[in-house]
Design a protein around this motif. Structure first.
Motif, short mmCIF file in Angstrom:
data_model
loop_
_atom_site.label_atom_id
_atom_site.label_comp_id
_atom_site.label_asym_id
_atom_site.label_seq_id
_atom_site.Cartn_x
_atom_site.Cartn_y
_atom_site.Cartn_z
N ASP A 193 -44.09 101.53 -24.90
CA ASP A 193 -44.68 101.82 -26.21
C ASP A 193 -44.59 100.60 -27.13
OD1 ASP A 193 -45.33 104.32 -25.38
OD2 ASP A 193 -43.64 105.33 -26.34
N GLU A 194 -43.45 99.93 -27.08
CA GLU A 194 -43.25 98.76 -27.93
C GLU A 194 -44.23 97.63 -27.58
OE1 GLU A 194 -39.75 95.53 -29.12
OE2 GLU A 194 -39.21 97.35 -28.02
N LYS A 195 -44.38 97.37 -26.28
CA LYS A 195 -45.29 96.33 -25.83
C LYS A 195 -46.74 96.70 -26.14
CE LYS A 195 -42.56 93.29 -23.72
NZ LYS A 195 -42.51 91.87 -24.13
N LYS A 210 -47.74 98.44 -28.70
CA LYS A 210 -47.95 98.20 -30.13
C LYS A 210 -48.25 96.72 -30.38
CE LYS A 210 -45.14 101.94 -32.06
NZ LYS A 210 -43.89 102.28 -32.80
N GLU A 211 -47.54 95.86 -29.65
CA GLU A 211 -47.77 94.41 -29.77
C GLU A 211 -49.18 94.05 -29.31
OE1 GLU A 211 -44.74 92.36 -27.62
OE2 GLU A 211 -43.08 93.22 -28.78
#
Length: 334
Positions: free
Chosen positions: A201-203, A205-206
């Motif tokens: 999820d973090e990647k 968003k990036e």
């Protein structure tokens, strides 16, 4: 399912399918065509050849797919391959009657070319040996392939297709000759890793933030092709500045297609999300027109010739004496 089924049916011209032999090799007979035998070993080797192609396209689990009620793909595949081998033998016999068989020199040339290609690839050669594609099998394959080609070429020369027939086909299939295409470029910011697995999820968003920044730059007037070359994660189009060429409906994933066909030439989309990632699409041209008859009449003639050839093969097959050994066929597994 239609697409899946078509894989099981080899084209009469262009793909070789070994059919019958007078030799007693093999441990049984799966069918006879006017007294000519199709042996178990020939049939199993042919099945194995096409099995490799099917699994490469659809995976090893394809065989248990139900293609008709109560009928699995493996069974339909076996049936279709045998029917195709029978068709080839029927055409081979007719080519023999019409003095259209290839010469020994022609067979030698094609066989030697095939052997050279096989011998140059150790892994492929090993696979061929493993499935029983020996020299006898390969030579018979080339001979029958040439015979079918000779018969088809002779058939095409003797069958006349009138302009009226071609025009009628065009009118009956006019929608097939209607161009509704888009020419577009895109920038892809992928949401998959190198192994095709979804990013965290973090990647993700990036990745979206990167796509949003690129969208601003594209809409502010920066050269789209340069942005694509430097930033797109689509290796197939990035080197061409994101250019995907012309495509029609059904060729792209639904989200991408919908956005592209709703844009006007020169317009840039907002961010479009698909299973591949975030796309920024720029449409450069649209075609929406009926292709004139004169532009497609040669291709229509080819279609009609192929249809008539298929009818001729069906006729020859119906006239042949064919016996299938169901007991033996049922014991052959894929």
């Amino acid at each position: 399912m239609k697409k899946l089924m078509s894989v099981a049916v080899a084209m009469m011209v262009g793909l070789s399918v070994t059919a019958c032999s007078n030799s007693p090799k093999g441990d049984g007979t799966v069918a006879t065509v006017n007294g000519q035998k199709i042996t178990v070993s020939e049939y199993e080797t042919t099945l194995a050849l096409y099995k490799q192609s099917v699994e490469a396209m659809y995976g090893k689990n394809v065989w248990d797919t139900e293609v008709e009620k109560g009928v699995k793909y493996r069974d339909k595949f076996k049936e279709n391959i045998l029917d195709q081998m029978i068709n080839v033998e029927v055409v081979y016999e007719q080519a023999k009657k019409d003095n259209l068989l290839p010469t020994k020199e022609e067979v030698d040339k094609k066989y030697n070319e095939l052997k050279k290609n096989i011998d140059s690839d150790k892994e492929y050669k090993k696979d061929m040996e493993k499935i029983g594609a020996n020299d006898e099998f390969l030579r018979t394959q080339q001979e029958q392939d040439l015979a079918v080609q000779n018969y088809k070429e002779h058939f095409d020369k003797t069958i006349k297709i009138s302009d009226e027939e071609m025009k009628k086909y065009y009118e009956d299939h006019k929608k097939d000759y209607y161009k509704d295409e888009v020419k577009a470029s895109h920038i892809l910011v992928s949401t998959q890793d190198k192994n095709g697995k979804p990013l965290s999820d973090e990647k993700k968003k990036e990745a979206k933030k990167k796509a949003e920044d690129l969208l601003k730059r594209a809409k502010s007037g920066e050269e789209f092709s340069e942005l694509a070359k430097e930033n797109s994660d689509d290796p197939g189009s990035a080197a061409q500045g994101g250019d995907l060429g012309y495509f029609s409906k059904g060729m792209m994933v639904p989200e991408f297609e919908k956005a592209a066909f709703n844009l006007k030439p020169g317009e840039i989309s907002d961010i479009v999300e698909s299973s591949f990632g975030y796309h920024i699409i720029k449409v450069t041209d649209k075609v929406n027109e009926q292709t004139p008859y004169n532009d497609v009449k040669d291709s229509i003639k080819t279609i009609l010739l192929n249809e008539k050839f298929t009818e001729q093969v069906t006729k020859l097959t119906k006239e042949a004496k064919i016996e299938k050994n169901k007991d033996v066929l049922d014991k052959i597994k894929i």
